[in-house]
Design a protein around this motif. Structure first.
Motif, PDB file in Angstrom:
ATOM      1  N   ARG A  15       0.740  -1.064   0.246  1.00  0.00           N
ATOM      2  CA  ARG A  15       0.055  -0.059  -0.099  1.00  0.00           C
ATOM      3  C   ARG A  15       0.945   1.344  -0.036  1.00  0.00           C
ATOM      4  O   ARG A  15       0.530   2.109  -0.609  1.00  0.00           O
ATOM      5  CB  ARG A  15      -0.937   0.022   1.174  1.00  0.00           C
ATOM      6  N   ALA A  16       1.773   1.172   0.914  1.00  0.00           N
ATOM      7  CA  ALA A  16       2.775   2.334   0.939  1.00  0.00           C
ATOM      8  C   ALA A  16       3.543   2.814  -0.393  1.00  0.00           C
ATOM      9  O   ALA A  16       3.398   4.091  -1.249  1.00  0.00           O
ATOM     10  CB  ALA A  16       3.856   2.235   2.136  1.00  0.00           C
ATOM     11  N   TRP A  17       4.057   1.675  -1.132  1.00  0.00           N
ATOM     12  CA  TRP A  17       4.887   2.049  -2.155  1.00  0.00           C
ATOM     13  C   TRP A  17       3.823   2.618  -3.629  1.00  0.00           C
ATOM     14  O   TRP A  17       4.294   3.159  -4.224  1.00  0.00           O
ATOM     15  CB  TRP A  17       6.112   1.117  -2.659  1.00  0.00           C
ATOM     16  N   THR A  18       2.942   1.681  -3.450  1.00  0.00           N
ATOM     17  CA  THR A  18       2.083   1.768  -4.544  1.00  0.00           C
ATOM     18  C   THR A  18       1.060   3.300  -4.469  1.00  0.00           C
ATOM     19  O   THR A  18       0.582   3.715  -5.501  1.00  0.00           O
ATOM     20  CB  THR A  18       1.058   0.657  -4.875  1.00  0.00           C
ATOM     21  N   SER A  19       1.186   3.957  -3.401  1.00  0.00           N
ATOM     22  CA  SER A  19       0.708   5.244  -3.376  1.00  0.00           C
ATOM     23  C   SER A  19       1.781   6.261  -3.348  1.00  0.00           C
ATOM     24  O   SER A  19       1.468   7.429  -2.918  1.00  0.00           O
ATOM     25  CB  SER A  19      -0.100   5.134  -2.085  1.00  0.00           C
ATOM     26  N   GLY A  20       2.860   5.678  -3.554  1.00  0.00           N
ATOM     27  CA  GLY A  20       3.903   6.799  -3.543  1.00  0.00           C
ATOM     28  C   GLY A  20       4.665   7.131  -2.232  1.00  0.00           C
ATOM     29  O   GLY A  20       5.691   8.098  -2.351  1.00  0.00           O
ATOM     30  N   ASP A  21       4.560   6.333  -1.176  1.00  0.00           N
ATOM     31  CA  ASP A  21       5.029   6.664   0.217  1.00  0.00           C
ATOM     32  C   ASP A  21       6.191   5.775   0.069  1.00  0.00           C
ATOM     33  O   ASP A  21       6.204   4.754   0.807  1.00  0.00           O
ATOM     34  CB  ASP A  21       4.099   6.528   1.103  1.00  0.00           C
ATOM     35  N   ALA A  56       7.423   3.905  -8.938  1.00  0.00           N
ATOM     36  CA  ALA A  56       6.311   4.352  -8.209  1.00  0.00           C
ATOM     37  C   ALA A  56       5.762   5.633  -8.968  1.00  0.00           C
ATOM     38  O   ALA A  56       4.267   5.560  -9.292  1.00  0.00           O
ATOM     39  CB  ALA A  56       6.281   4.606  -6.814  1.00  0.00           C
ATOM     40  N   THR A  60      -0.495   4.638 -12.251  1.00  0.00           N
ATOM     41  CA  THR A  60      -1.898   5.401 -12.410  1.00  0.00           C
ATOM     42  C   THR A  60      -2.840   4.707 -11.692  1.00  0.00           C
ATOM     43  O   THR A  60      -3.800   5.139 -11.368  1.00  0.00           O
ATOM     44  CB  THR A  60      -2.015   5.550 -13.799  1.00  0.00           C
ATOM     45  N   GLY A  61      -2.434   3.560 -11.127  1.00  0.00           N
ATOM     46  CA  GLY A  61      -3.560   2.649 -10.265  1.00  0.00           C
ATOM     47  C   GLY A  61      -2.845   1.224 -10.101  1.00  0.00           C
ATOM     48  O   GLY A  61      -1.899   0.793 -10.574  1.00  0.00           O
TER      49      GLY A  61
END
Length: 119
Positions: A15-21, A56, A60-61
């Motif tokens: 969840r973190a890396w795919t949301s850019g965190d 990352a 886009t999703g």
């Protein structure tokens, strides 16, 4: 108990890396992580951060995540969506040691994520 912990670690990382965190994602990665990925092996947290951090921003999703858990090992299957593709699957197989991601095997079709080829 190990299953729940390993699964939670991988879910939080994903969840973190795919949301850019990327910072939060790297908090869940061992300093001496070993990663097998298309194009070469990565050794150490900084090399891994560069690899994940470079990809990352292209996302886009994320689509259709499936998980399989076996003790301290977790597999994820998903569709990283980018401007180039939304239908190319990716798979990751993680090994958790001491509460961190210690090993990763990443499988995806590299050319599918590059710029479209000119005819």
């Amino acid at each position: 108990m190990a299953n729940d912990n390993a699964q939670t670690i991988v879910q939080q990382y994903h969840r973190a890396w795919t949301s850019g965190d990327i910072d939060t994602a790297m908090d869940l990665v061992a300093d001496d992580i070993a990663c097998r990925a298309p194009g070469g092996d990565l050794h150490g947290k900084e090399a891994y951060r560069g690899f994940i951090g470079g990809f990352a921003p292209m996302l886009t999703g994320i689509g259709d995540i499936a998980e399989f858990v076996d003790g301290d090992r977790v597999a994820l299957f998903y569709y990283p969506q980018t401007a180039a593709t939304s239908t190319t699957p990716a798979a990751e197989f993680f090994t958790i040691e001491d509460g961190k991601i210690a090993q990763s095997v990443l499988i995806f079709d590299r050319p599918s994520y590059g710029p479209p080829q000119q005819a």
